[in-house]
Motif scaffolding. Structure first.
Motif, mmCIF file in Angstrom:
data_model
loop_
_atom_site.group_PDB
_atom_site.id
_atom_site.type_symbol
_atom_site.label_atom_id
_atom_site.label_comp_id
_atom_site.label_asym_id
_atom_site.label_seq_id
_atom_site.Cartn_x
_atom_site.Cartn_y
_atom_site.Cartn_z
ATOM 1 N N VAL A 19 28.643 -8.404 13.107
ATOM 2 C CA VAL A 19 29.196 -7.055 13.064
ATOM 3 C C VAL A 19 28.219 -6.068 13.698
ATOM 4 N N SER A 20 28.754 -5.184 14.563
ATOM 5 C CA SER A 20 27.992 -4.045 15.084
ATOM 6 C C SER A 20 28.777 -2.782 14.798
ATOM 7 N N VAL A 21 28.090 -1.638 14.759
ATOM 8 C CA VAL A 21 28.711 -0.374 14.350
ATOM 9 C C VAL A 21 28.521 0.668 15.446
ATOM 10 N N ILE A 41 25.410 -8.177 9.578
ATOM 11 C CA ILE A 41 25.451 -6.880 10.274
ATOM 12 C C ILE A 41 24.276 -6.844 11.259
ATOM 13 N N TYR A 42 24.540 -6.405 12.472
ATOM 14 C CA TYR A 42 23.505 -6.370 13.504
ATOM 15 C C TYR A 42 22.379 -5.441 13.074
ATOM 16 N N SER A 43 21.180 -5.891 13.337
ATOM 17 C CA SER A 43 19.991 -5.079 13.089
ATOM 18 C C SER A 43 19.001 -5.343 14.202
ATOM 19 N N ARG A 44 18.329 -4.285 14.657
ATOM 20 C CA ARG A 44 17.335 -4.442 15.726
ATOM 21 C C ARG A 44 16.078 -5.144 15.234
ATOM 22 N N ILE A 45 15.879 -5.170 13.926
ATOM 23 C CA ILE A 45 14.662 -5.786 13.375
ATOM 24 C C ILE A 45 14.797 -7.300 13.378
ATOM 25 N N THR A 50 24.957 1.490 19.109
ATOM 26 C CA THR A 50 24.986 1.854 20.528
ATOM 27 C C THR A 50 26.284 2.595 20.808
ATOM 28 N N THR A 51 26.281 3.341 21.913
ATOM 29 C CA THR A 51 27.505 4.023 22.355
ATOM 30 C C THR A 51 28.124 3.331 23.561
ATOM 31 N N ASP A 52 27.523 2.209 23.969
ATOM 32 C CA ASP A 52 28.023 1.455 25.115
ATOM 33 C C ASP A 52 28.880 0.286 24.623
ATOM 34 N N VAL A 53 30.091 0.170 25.125
ATOM 35 C CA VAL A 53 31.025 -0.856 24.659
ATOM 36 C C VAL A 53 30.488 -2.257 24.913
ATOM 37 N N THR A 54 29.952 -2.492 26.102
ATOM 38 C CA THR A 54 29.430 -3.817 26.445
ATOM 39 C C THR A 54 28.302 -4.224 25.509
ATOM 40 N N LYS A 55 27.405 -3.290 25.242
ATOM 41 C CA LYS A 55 26.288 -3.590 24.332
ATOM 42 C C LYS A 55 26.790 -3.784 22.903
ATOM 43 N N LEU A 56 27.817 -3.027 22.526
ATOM 44 C CA LEU A 56 28.355 -3.153 21.175
ATOM 45 C C LEU A 56 28.878 -4.570 20.946
ATOM 46 N N ILE A 57 29.607 -5.095 21.916
ATOM 47 C CA ILE A 57 30.107 -6.471 21.818
ATOM 48 C C ILE A 57 28.949 -7.460 21.829
ATOM 49 N N LYS A 58 27.963 -7.203 22.670
ATOM 50 C CA LYS A 58 26.802 -8.096 22.766
ATOM 51 C C LYS A 58 26.050 -8.159 21.437
ATOM 52 N N TYR A 59 25.843 -6.992 20.788
ATOM 53 C CA TYR A 59 25.110 -6.969 19.520
ATOM 54 C C TYR A 59 25.870 -7.729 18.430
ATOM 55 N N ARG A 85 39.329 -4.213 25.038
ATOM 56 C CA ARG A 85 38.350 -3.383 25.747
ATOM 57 C C ARG A 85 38.917 -1.988 26.018
ATOM 58 N N GLU A 86 40.206 -1.914 26.385
ATOM 59 C CA GLU A 86 40.832 -0.607 26.608
ATOM 60 C C GLU A 86 40.841 0.217 25.324
ATOM 61 N N HIS A 87 41.160 -0.433 24.195
ATOM 62 C CA HIS A 87 41.159 0.289 22.918
ATOM 63 C C HIS A 87 39.749 0.744 22.541
ATOM 64 N N LEU A 88 38.766 -0.070 22.847
ATOM 65 C CA LEU A 88 37.386 0.320 22.556
ATOM 66 C C LEU A 88 36.971 1.533 23.389
ATOM 67 N N GLU A 89 37.382 1.557 24.659
ATOM 68 C CA GLU A 89 37.069 2.708 25.511
ATOM 69 C C GLU A 89 37.698 3.974 24.955
ATOM 70 N N LEU A 90 38.944 3.862 24.462
ATOM 71 C CA LEU A 90 39.610 5.030 23.883
ATOM 72 C C LEU A 90 38.910 5.495 22.617
ATOM 73 N N LYS A 91 38.494 4.534 21.784
ATOM 74 C CA LYS A 91 37.845 4.893 20.533
ATOM 75 C C LYS A 91 36.488 5.550 20.779
ATOM 76 N N THR A 92 35.728 5.011 21.725
ATOM 77 C CA THR A 92 34.415 5.605 22.021
ATOM 78 C C THR A 92 34.564 6.982 22.645
ATOM 79 N N ALA A 93 35.644 7.212 23.388
ATOM 80 C CA ALA A 93 35.881 8.529 23.976
ATOM 81 C C ALA A 93 36.128 9.571 22.895
#
Length: 408
Positions: A370-372, A404-408, A377-386, A263-271
């Motif tokens: 897989v989510s991208v 691969i995650y898709s909203r459809i 999304t730009t939210d880490v929690t949602k990215l893991i959820k997707y 989670r810490e690495h994901l926060e750094l990557k999204t930043a």
């Protein structure tokens, strides 16, 4: 009235004095009383002296005693206010006393008085618990005390300083050059003595260095305090700290990153707004492996999975274990990347192998979602959820696949 462990706390090596405040006060009173009696004797001698030379000598000795007492008071105040550590305070106490002794020796030699004090100086020099060297302007050793002889036994005298290793800053010869040029007047540094005798090992030393003026010739006084045990303890503490930090961010079984670290690495990557794909890998039928072969084999099975994924990973990838049989793989990508191909490339070796146990080949099956970022999304929690939602779609549709995650 007090136990010795109260009067002196041997565990205190940094900060305030290890002496009990009452004991420290009594010690200072003793030192002050000793100096006061000496001052009274010298004052009487000066008063009764009829020769101008004796008055000058008495006045010089009085001034040196006042300077010594002032030095002790200043160092004690700095120690009690925690500006100096206990270890460094002891060094400064000794430096003050050593300098006073050198000045006293000079006065005795210059005025040819109280010749017996020369013996007293040599007794102090020889009985000191630290190694003391007298050096000339070129750094050649003129004299050293018995403690120095003991520490550096078997090493030729003029080669001793060549075995000193300074971790930071200028080397030994450079320090001497600075002193000779008058750019510096004192030095305290940690050095390591690498003894050529393998049976002796190394020594960590605190080196105090002074340029002594006012004598017939210019001398360097170098004294070394053995701090090997303190440095060994410090190194062990640092290793323990690194070990604790490693345990706090790594899974004990597989040594991969744990959920917190991922989670810490994901926060750094999204930043940094970097594109990346997050793949959640969930093993199929892991419970059957545990039930059939036992938990010990199950642990070996998980380690094999982790090692296989790690072997197939590329530089820049991040791999972690975030659950019992759930892994996460983070792969750098771009907006134009074929994400599915990237993930399948990393996991191809895992798909093609099985886990050998005794005479049995235990098959490996897994489902990947897989989510991208930032496409989904730009939210880490949602990215893991997707990614989790995509992985469970694979589970429901027969397992052993990726999506691969898709909203459809």
């Amino acid at each position: 009235m007090k136990d010795h462990r109260e009067l002196y706390n041997a565990a205190v090596t940094e900060g305030r004095s290890p002496l009990d405040p009452l004991f420290l006060l009594l010690t200072l009173i003793f030192v002050a009383g000793y100096i006061l009696i000496s001052v009274i004797i010298l004052a009487v001698c000066r008063y009764r002296a009829r020769e101008a030379k004796l008055k000058i000598i008495s006045q010089s000795l009085l001034l040196s005693l006042f300077s010594l007492f002032a030095w002790f008071v200043i160092v004690t105040i700095l120690l009690q206010t925690e500006i100096l550590t206990s270890r460094n305070a002891m060094i400064y106490y000794f430096i003050g006393y050593l300098l006073w002794s050198v000045v006293l020796r000079h006065l005795i030699g210059k005025h040819n008085i109280m010749p017996d004090y020369r013996k007293l100086f040599h007794i102090l020099f020889k009985s000191a618990p630290t190694a003391i060297f007298l050096l000339d302007r070129k750094g050649s050793i003129i004299e050293m005390n018995p403690r120095a002889n003991q520490w550096f036994e078997g090493i030729p005298v003029q080669q001793i300083t060549s075995h000193f290793q300074c971790d930071d800053g200028p080397g030994f010869n450079e320090i001497l050059a600075l002193y000779v040029q008058g750019k510096d007047k004192a030095a305290n540094m940690e050095i390591r003595m690498n003894n050529p005798d393998p049976n002796q090992g190394h020594m960590d030393l605190m080196m105090g260095f002074e340029l002594i003026d006012g004598v017939n010739e210019q001398l360097f006084v170098m004294h070394l305090t053995d701090v090997t045990s303190l440095k060994d303890t410090e190194r062990k503490l640092l290793e323990s700290e690194r070990g604790y930090k490693h345990l706090a961010h790594h899974d004990l079984l597989t040594d991969l990153y744990n959920r917190t670290a991922i989670r810490e690495h994901l926060e750094l990557k999204t930043a940094g707004n970097d594109w990346f794909a997050l793949a959640l890998i969930d093993l199929d039928n892991f419970k059957q492996v545990n039930d059939t072969y036992g938990h010990h084999v199950g642990d070996l099975y998980l380690r094999h999975i982790a090692d296989t994924i790690k072997f197939g990973a590329k530089p820049g990838d991040l791999l972690g274990r975030i659950g019992g049989d759930e892994f996460v793989l983070i792969v750098p990508c771009s907006e134009q990347s074929e994400v599915n191909a990237l993930i399948n490339d990393r996991l191809s070796l895992l798909s093609e192998t099985s886990f050998p146990h005794e005479a049995t080949e235990i098959p490996i099956s897994f489902s990947v979602g897989v989510s991208v970022y930032p496409r989904d999304t730009t939210d880490v929690t949602k990215l893991i959820k997707y990614a989790d939602e995509a992985m469970y779609k694979v589970k429901r549709s027969g397992k052993n696949g990726s999506l691969i995650y898709s909203r459809i």
